[in-house]
Write a protein that holds these residues in place. Structure first.
Motif, PDB file in Angstrom:
ATOM      1  N   GLY A 240       0.789  -1.226   0.000  1.00  0.00           N
ATOM      2  CA  GLY A 240       0.000   0.000   0.000  1.00  0.00           C
ATOM      3  C   GLY A 240       0.818   1.271   0.000  1.00  0.00           C
ATOM      4  O   GLY A 240       0.268   2.350  -0.256  1.00  0.00           O
ATOM      5  N   ASP A 241       2.109   1.189   0.284  1.00  0.00           N
ATOM      6  CA  ASP A 241       2.959   2.370   0.177  1.00  0.00           C
ATOM      7  C   ASP A 241       2.946   2.882  -1.261  1.00  0.00           C
ATOM      8  O   ASP A 241       2.854   2.106  -2.224  1.00  0.00           O
ATOM      9  CB  ASP A 241       4.399   2.048   0.576  1.00  0.00           C
ATOM     10  N   ILE A 242       3.072   4.190  -1.409  1.00  0.00           N
ATOM     11  CA  ILE A 242       3.035   4.825  -2.728  1.00  0.00           C
ATOM     12  C   ILE A 242       4.361   5.535  -2.977  1.00  0.00           C
ATOM     13  O   ILE A 242       4.840   6.289  -2.125  1.00  0.00           O
ATOM     14  CB  ILE A 242       1.877   5.829  -2.816  1.00  0.00           C
ATOM     15  N   ILE A 243       4.940   5.292  -4.144  1.00  0.00           N
ATOM     16  CA  ILE A 243       6.123   6.022  -4.584  1.00  0.00           C
ATOM     17  C   ILE A 243       5.722   6.843  -5.803  1.00  0.00           C
ATOM     18  O   ILE A 243       5.257   6.297  -6.809  1.00  0.00           O
ATOM     19  CB  ILE A 243       7.286   5.080  -4.930  1.00  0.00           C
ATOM     20  N   VAL A 244       5.858   8.159  -5.708  1.00  0.00           N
ATOM     21  CA  VAL A 244       5.559   9.072  -6.809  1.00  0.00           C
ATOM     22  C   VAL A 244       6.880   9.329  -7.520  1.00  0.00           C
ATOM     23  O   VAL A 244       7.827   9.841  -6.933  1.00  0.00           O
ATOM     24  CB  VAL A 244       4.912  10.360  -6.285  1.00  0.00           C
ATOM     25  N   THR A 245       6.959   8.963  -8.806  1.00  0.00           N
ATOM     26  CA  THR A 245       8.240   8.630  -9.420  1.00  0.00           C
ATOM     27  C   THR A 245       8.992   9.766 -10.107  1.00  0.00           C
ATOM     28  O   THR A 245      10.095   9.555 -10.595  1.00  0.00           O
ATOM     29  CB  THR A 245       8.045   7.493 -10.433  1.00  0.00           C
ATOM     30  N   GLY A 246       8.418  10.970 -10.163  1.00  0.00           N
ATOM     31  CA  GLY A 246       9.148  12.093 -10.735  1.00  0.00           C
ATOM     32  C   GLY A 246       8.423  12.720 -11.917  1.00  0.00           C
ATOM     33  O   GLY A 246       7.697  12.043 -12.653  1.00  0.00           O
ATOM     34  N   THR A 247       8.628  14.024 -12.098  1.00  0.00           N
ATOM     35  CA  THR A 247       7.907  14.777 -13.134  1.00  0.00           C
ATOM     36  C   THR A 247       8.875  15.319 -14.180  1.00  0.00           C
ATOM     37  O   THR A 247      10.016  15.665 -13.862  1.00  0.00           O
ATOM     38  CB  THR A 247       7.118  15.936 -12.493  1.00  0.00           C
ATOM     39  N   PRO A 248       8.456  15.410 -15.438  1.00  0.00           N
ATOM     40  CA  PRO A 248       9.307  16.016 -16.472  1.00  0.00           C
ATOM     41  C   PRO A 248       9.377  17.533 -16.337  1.00  0.00           C
ATOM     42  O   PRO A 248       8.705  18.144 -15.507  1.00  0.00           O
ATOM     43  CB  PRO A 248       8.593  15.621 -17.783  1.00  0.00           C
ATOM     44  N   THR A 249      10.179  18.127 -17.207  1.00  0.00           N
ATOM     45  CA  THR A 249      10.247  19.576 -17.279  1.00  0.00           C
ATOM     46  C   THR A 249       8.912  20.141 -17.763  1.00  0.00           C
ATOM     47  O   THR A 249       8.094  19.429 -18.346  1.00  0.00           O
ATOM     48  CB  THR A 249      11.373  20.022 -18.232  1.00  0.00           C
ATOM     49  N   GLY A 250       8.679  21.425 -17.490  1.00  0.00           N
ATOM     50  CA  GLY A 250       7.509  22.094 -18.032  1.00  0.00           C
ATOM     51  C   GLY A 250       6.488  22.564 -17.018  1.00  0.00           C
ATOM     52  O   GLY A 250       5.397  23.006 -17.402  1.00  0.00           O
ATOM     53  N   ALA A 251       6.790  22.487 -15.725  1.00  0.00           N
ATOM     54  CA  ALA A 251       5.864  23.003 -14.721  1.00  0.00           C
ATOM     55  C   ALA A 251       5.734  24.512 -14.860  1.00  0.00           C
ATOM     56  O   ALA A 251       6.581  25.194 -15.452  1.00  0.00           O
ATOM     57  CB  ALA A 251       6.340  22.632 -13.324  1.00  0.00           C
ATOM     58  N   GLY A 252       4.660  25.053 -14.293  1.00  0.00           N
ATOM     59  CA  GLY A 252       4.377  26.473 -14.443  1.00  0.00           C
ATOM     60  C   GLY A 252       5.452  27.389 -13.889  1.00  0.00           C
ATOM     61  O   GLY A 252       5.635  28.507 -14.371  1.00  0.00           O
ATOM     62  N   ALA A 253       6.188  26.907 -12.875  1.00  0.00           N
ATOM     63  CA  ALA A 253       7.237  27.726 -12.262  1.00  0.00           C
ATOM     64  C   ALA A 253       8.363  28.048 -13.232  1.00  0.00           C
ATOM     65  O   ALA A 253       9.107  29.011 -13.026  1.00  0.00           O
ATOM     66  CB  ALA A 253       7.803  27.013 -11.036  1.00  0.00           C
ATOM     67  N   ARG A 254       8.511  27.245 -14.290  1.00  0.00           N
ATOM     68  CA  ARG A 254       9.637  27.420 -15.210  1.00  0.00           C
ATOM     69  C   ARG A 254       9.322  28.347 -16.372  1.00  0.00           C
ATOM     70  O   ARG A 254      10.181  28.593 -17.215  1.00  0.00           O
ATOM     71  CB  ARG A 254      10.094  26.044 -15.710  1.00  0.00           C
ATOM     72  N   PHE A 255       8.092  28.858 -16.445  1.00  0.00           N
ATOM     73  CA  PHE A 255       7.775  29.862 -17.453  1.00  0.00           C
ATOM     74  C   PHE A 255       8.331  31.224 -16.999  1.00  0.00           C
ATOM     75  O   PHE A 255       8.573  31.445 -15.817  1.00  0.00           O
ATOM     76  CB  PHE A 255       6.264  29.954 -17.653  1.00  0.00           C
ATOM     77  N   ASP A 256       8.502  32.122 -17.959  1.00  0.00           N
ATOM     78  CA  ASP A 256       8.998  33.470 -17.641  1.00  0.00           C
ATOM     79  C   ASP A 256       8.026  34.493 -18.230  1.00  0.00           C
ATOM     80  O   ASP A 256       8.061  34.761 -19.435  1.00  0.00           O
ATOM     81  CB  ASP A 256      10.395  33.668 -18.222  1.00  0.00           C
ATOM     82  N   PRO A 257       7.162  35.069 -17.417  1.00  0.00           N
ATOM     83  CA  PRO A 257       7.024  34.867 -15.963  1.00  0.00           C
ATOM     84  C   PRO A 257       6.316  33.551 -15.656  1.00  0.00           C
ATOM     85  O   PRO A 257       5.701  32.963 -16.553  1.00  0.00           O
ATOM     86  CB  PRO A 257       6.175  36.071 -15.537  1.00  0.00           C
ATOM     87  N   PRO A 258       6.379  33.105 -14.410  1.00  0.00           N
ATOM     88  CA  PRO A 258       5.700  31.850 -14.044  1.00  0.00           C
ATOM     89  C   PRO A 258       4.204  31.905 -14.320  1.00  0.00           C
ATOM     90  O   PRO A 258       3.588  32.972 -14.271  1.00  0.00           O
ATOM     91  CB  PRO A 258       5.981  31.732 -12.539  1.00  0.00           C
TER      92      PRO A 258
END
Length: 284
Positions: A240-258
């Motif tokens: 039942g343990d959950i491992i969340v395995t990682g996200t690619p590039t492109g989240a909103g924080a990386r936009f200019d401006p965010p």
């Protein structure tokens, strides 16, 4: 058929998906209160077999999706796990030899179709599309070449983040990662039967229909088998343990401006063979 946890008329149930709705099985197996108990009992095959030939008990639209395993002992997330994601930091450093990890609490996630909640303390709600693996067979110091055999199933995660709160302290990101209902897991748990389900599949995140993240798990800096082996070195993994395995590039924080998520936005995380997780956004 996939495993699902859902709420209808004020009560939580578990069961399996079927065309047009779901088949509740929790009343048929009262010894297993949640899907975590089913997983602990190594009984996924048994409940899938029990669903054969049964009619749906709850039609689509008559229930609410909950996170598939509502009561995991622990949720561990892997950070900075794609090459382009590592490059986002612009620190000139190669990928580290070991993975970055942080915990999340179950109440920080909501289910499929429920809104992600933006708190009044910050407008910086961001998205991170990921695959989550649910442990089926526990262990300590699990060998990497045996690690995938410890997976019960796969699901999807929008690992929503309050960005400014991940920088409230010097060394950790826990505060920004654990706001109530800031992320989502679901819509269901796909039984894991073949390494091809996870080894090199495409992960896509869309916001209001526009692709924001797209990459393949074959490019992970730390593949899922390595994650299970490494994490189980220092903590015992349990069913039942959950491992969340990682996200690619492109989240909103990386936009200019965010570009932060706002009420009315719709975020979709999709992986072929696992499904599509869709959530709107609402203010608390």
């Amino acid at each position: 058929m996939n495993l699902v946890t859902f709420t209808a008329t004020g009560s939580q149930h578990w069961g399996v998906t079927a065309p047009g709705g779901v088949i509740a099985l929790s009343d048929a197996f009262p010894q297993w209160k949640t899907l975590r108990n089913v997983i602990e009992a190594q009984a996924i095959g048994q409940v899938l077999a029990a669903a054969e030939g049964r009619a749906i008990t709850h039609a689509d639209g008559s229930y609410r999706h909950d996170i598939p395993v509502p009561d995991p002992e622990k949720i561990i997330c892997v950070g900075v796990n794609f090459p382009d994601r590592n490059a986002e930091y612009k620190d000139g450093q190669d990928a580290p030899p070991n993975m970055s990890l942080f915990p999340r609490f179950a109440r920080s996630f909501t289910g499929h179709s429920a809104p992600l909640i933006r708190p009044p303390e910050s407008p910086q709600l961001d998205y991170e599309g990921e695959i989550a693996v649910v442990i089926g067979r526990g262990g300590r110091r699990i060998a990497e070449d045996q690690a995938l055999s410890h997976i019960a199933g796969l699901t999807l995660c929008n690992e929503g983040t309050i960005r400014d709160w991940v920088r409230h302290a010097k060394f950790n990101v826990t505060q920004g990662k654990n706001w109530d209902a800031s992320g989502a897991i679901g819509p269901w748990l796909v039984p894991f039967t073949d390494p091809a389900q996870i080894v090199d599949v495409e992960l896509t995140t869309r916001v209001n229909g526009a692709v924001r993240q797209s990459d393949r798990t074959g490019r992970m800096l730390f593949p899922v088998a390595r994650q299970i082996a490494y994490i189980s070195t220092f903590t015992t993994l349990v069913p039942g343990d959950i491992i969340v395995t990682g996200t690619p590039t492109g989240a909103g924080a990386r936009f200019d401006p965010p570009v932060w998520l706002c009420p009315g936005d719709v975020v979709e995380v999709e992986v072929p063979g696992i499904g599509l997780l869709r959530n709107g956004v609402a203010d608390e």
